[in-house]
Design a protein around this motif. Structure first.
Motif, PDB file in Angstrom:
ATOM      1  N   ARG A 136      49.362  70.701  50.154  1.00 21.74           N
ATOM      2  CA  ARG A 136      49.400  69.930  48.979  1.00 21.74           C
ATOM      3  C   ARG A 136      48.469  70.850  47.953  1.00 21.74           C
ATOM      4  NH1 ARG A 136      46.218  66.123  46.433  1.00 21.74           N
ATOM      5  NH2 ARG A 136      44.826  65.977  48.200  1.00 21.74           N
ATOM      6  N   GLU A 137      47.369  71.559  48.328  1.00 22.46           N
ATOM      7  CA  GLU A 137      46.536  72.057  47.593  1.00 22.46           C
ATOM      8  C   GLU A 137      46.587  73.706  47.559  1.00 22.46           C
ATOM      9  OE1 GLU A 137      42.265  70.867  48.081  1.00 22.46           O
ATOM     10  OE2 GLU A 137      42.968  69.117  49.432  1.00 22.46           O
ATOM     11  N   GLY A 138      47.807  74.172  47.930  1.00 20.66           N
ATOM     12  CA  GLY A 138      47.988  75.537  47.906  1.00 20.66           C
ATOM     13  C   GLY A 138      47.442  76.366  48.573  1.00 20.66           C
ATOM     14  N   TYR A 139      46.831  76.243  49.805  1.00 20.89           N
ATOM     15  CA  TYR A 139      46.024  77.270  50.812  1.00 20.89           C
ATOM     16  C   TYR A 139      46.852  77.827  51.217  1.00 20.89           C
ATOM     17  CZ  TYR A 139      41.716  74.991  48.894  1.00 20.89           C
ATOM     18  OH  TYR A 139      40.759  74.530  48.223  1.00 20.89           O
ATOM     19  N   ASP A 140      46.681  79.220  51.708  1.00 17.31           N
ATOM     20  CA  ASP A 140      47.515  80.064  52.475  1.00 17.31           C
ATOM     21  C   ASP A 140      46.777  79.887  54.042  1.00 17.31           C
ATOM     22  OD1 ASP A 140      49.374  81.617  50.877  1.00 17.31           O
ATOM     23  OD2 ASP A 140      47.366  82.346  50.253  1.00 17.31           O
ATOM     24  N   VAL A 141      45.479  79.730  54.205  1.00 10.82           N
ATOM     25  CA  VAL A 141      44.988  79.682  55.301  1.00 10.82           C
ATOM     26  C   VAL A 141      43.500  79.029  55.129  1.00 10.82           C
ATOM     27  CG1 VAL A 141      43.914  81.794  55.250  1.00 10.82           C
ATOM     28  CG2 VAL A 141      44.203  81.099  57.529  1.00 10.82           C
ATOM     29  N   SER A 142      43.290  78.134  56.362  1.00 15.57           N
ATOM     30  CA  SER A 142      41.980  77.421  56.544  1.00 15.57           C
ATOM     31  C   SER A 142      41.385  77.872  57.756  1.00 15.57           C
ATOM     32  CB  SER A 142      42.107  75.943  56.333  1.00 15.57           C
ATOM     33  OG  SER A 142      41.056  75.341  56.459  1.00 15.57           O
ATOM     34  N   PRO A 273      50.239  76.456  57.581  1.00 23.21           N
ATOM     35  CA  PRO A 273      51.291  75.872  58.009  1.00 23.21           C
ATOM     36  C   PRO A 273      52.390  76.771  58.709  1.00 23.21           C
ATOM     37  CG  PRO A 273      50.791  75.814  55.559  1.00 23.21           C
ATOM     38  CD  PRO A 273      49.773  76.728  56.152  1.00 23.21           C
ATOM     39  N   GLN A 274      53.155  75.830  59.565  1.00 20.15           N
ATOM     40  CA  GLN A 274      54.246  76.715  60.173  1.00 20.15           C
ATOM     41  C   GLN A 274      55.154  77.007  59.389  1.00 20.15           C
ATOM     42  OE1 GLN A 274      56.084  74.474  63.499  1.00 20.15           O
ATOM     43  NE2 GLN A 274      53.880  73.819  64.229  1.00 20.15           N
ATOM     44  N   GLN A 275      55.644  78.239  59.507  1.00 18.50           N
ATOM     45  CA  GLN A 275      56.713  78.907  58.713  1.00 18.50           C
ATOM     46  C   GLN A 275      57.566  79.972  59.521  1.00 18.50           C
ATOM     47  OE1 GLN A 275      54.576  81.043  55.134  1.00 18.50           O
ATOM     48  NE2 GLN A 275      52.580  80.283  56.359  1.00 18.50           N
ATOM     49  N   ARG A 276      58.775  80.122  59.029  1.00 15.28           N
ATOM     50  CA  ARG A 276      59.554  81.133  59.759  1.00 15.28           C
ATOM     51  C   ARG A 276      59.132  82.688  59.593  1.00 15.28           C
ATOM     52  NH1 ARG A 276      66.168  81.608  58.961  1.00 15.28           N
ATOM     53  NH2 ARG A 276      66.453  82.999  60.754  1.00 15.28           N
TER      54      ARG A 276
END
Length: 302
Positions: A136-142, A273-276
């Motif tokens: 929701r907040e648009g982060y690539d990685v935390s 987030p999981q992504q292909r």
């Protein structure tokens, strides 16, 4: 029949000048290649070429269609090249969240070196102790330290961490070394507070079971770095993470106590987030941190 294969068959036949030569290049039979062109013409409703056993000649519609097909295939090749290179070259805007103190000590300082290796990347940091909503907040990685991870996210272990009780040698000489959890009530414990001044407990394990000890002292605050500073000044016991104090432990400036009651190690993680297809900017950044943390003596150097 696949539209792309039909278009590729049409272009190949024209460029090779015959069905036989084009079929040889694709390692299929001329009959199969001819069927693809027949299907293309039937789908378009026009005749693209006149064919014989030795010659072929484009129709007017075929000449126009050929130009568009070449452009289409060229664009497709370029798109595949860009995406393929993107797996090996980090580009774009990387947005990173990390706990405030940890981010200042062990994440943000490595950004200049990462950018020197990947000059086509721009990095934005948000250093906060709040658990952010990555999507929701648009982060690539935390960067997360312990805690449960949403199963829809990927969590990569970067390093191990432990929470310990520590104090300066001077404080322990003056106040004595606590040997049991009950001894904490005799000490000035520098505690983290919540809103309203309620002090948070310190967590341990005893006989294999988790134990929460309520601690008291004449100083508490909601800032971990300030607690760390007070402990370093000899004002009391503090419950800190090894990522924060390892250099001082190695130098003998701080000493751990009650180690037999410490909780097991837990993970410092990179979460995304999981992504292909994971963007190279994220993959390389995570690999960079993991490699740095694994270097002998990293946590002592700080």
């Amino acid at each position: 029949m696949d539209k792309l294969k039909q278009i590729e068959a049409f272009v190949d036949v024209v460029e090779h000048g015959s069905l036989a030569r084009a079929a040889l290049g694709q390692n299929i039979t001329p009959v199969m290649l001819g069927r693809r062109i027949d299907a293309l013409e039937k789908r378009l409703g026009v005749k693209l070429m006149h064919r014989s056993t030795r010659h072929l000649r484009l129709t007017e519609e075929g000449t126009v269609f050929l130009d568009h097909c070449k452009t289409l295939l060229s664009d497709l090749d370029n798109a595949e090249k860009i995406i393929s290179e993107g797996r090996h070259k980090a580009t774009g805007h990387l947005v990173v969240s990390a706990p405030a103190a940890y981010g200042r000590m062990h994440v943000a300082p490595h950004a200049p070196g990462f950018l020197a290796e990947h000059p086509d990347v721009k990095i934005s940091f948000n250093l906060t102790d709040r658990v952010v909503d990555l999507v929701r907040e648009g982060y690539d990685v935390s960067i997360r330290i312990g805690g449960a991870i949403d199963p829809s996210f990927v969590a990569i272990k970067l390093a191990s961490n432990r929470r310990v009780v520590c104090a300066t040698p001077d404080y322990l000489r003056r106040k004595g070394v606590p040997r049991t959890l009950d001894d904490l009530e005799k000490h000035n414990c520098l505690a983290f507070n919540l809103q309203g001044g309620q002090q948070r407990g310190w967590y341990f394990q005893h006989n294999g079971k988790p134990v929460t000890m309520r601690v008291e002292g004449d100083l508490d605050c909601n800032d971990g770095e300030l607690l760390h500073r007070w402990a370093s000044e000899g004002l009391g016991l503090a419950w800190r993470s090894t990522w924060e104090i390892q250099a001082q432990l190695a130098a003998g400036e701080l000493i751990t106590v009650l180690d037999d009651y410490a909780l097991p190690d837990y993970n410092i993680m990179a979460v995304y987030p999981q992504q292909r297809h994971l963007p190279a900017k994220v993959r390389f950044f995570v690999e960079k941190l993991k490699t740095l943390y694994a270097q002998p003596g990293y946590w002592i150097r700080g």
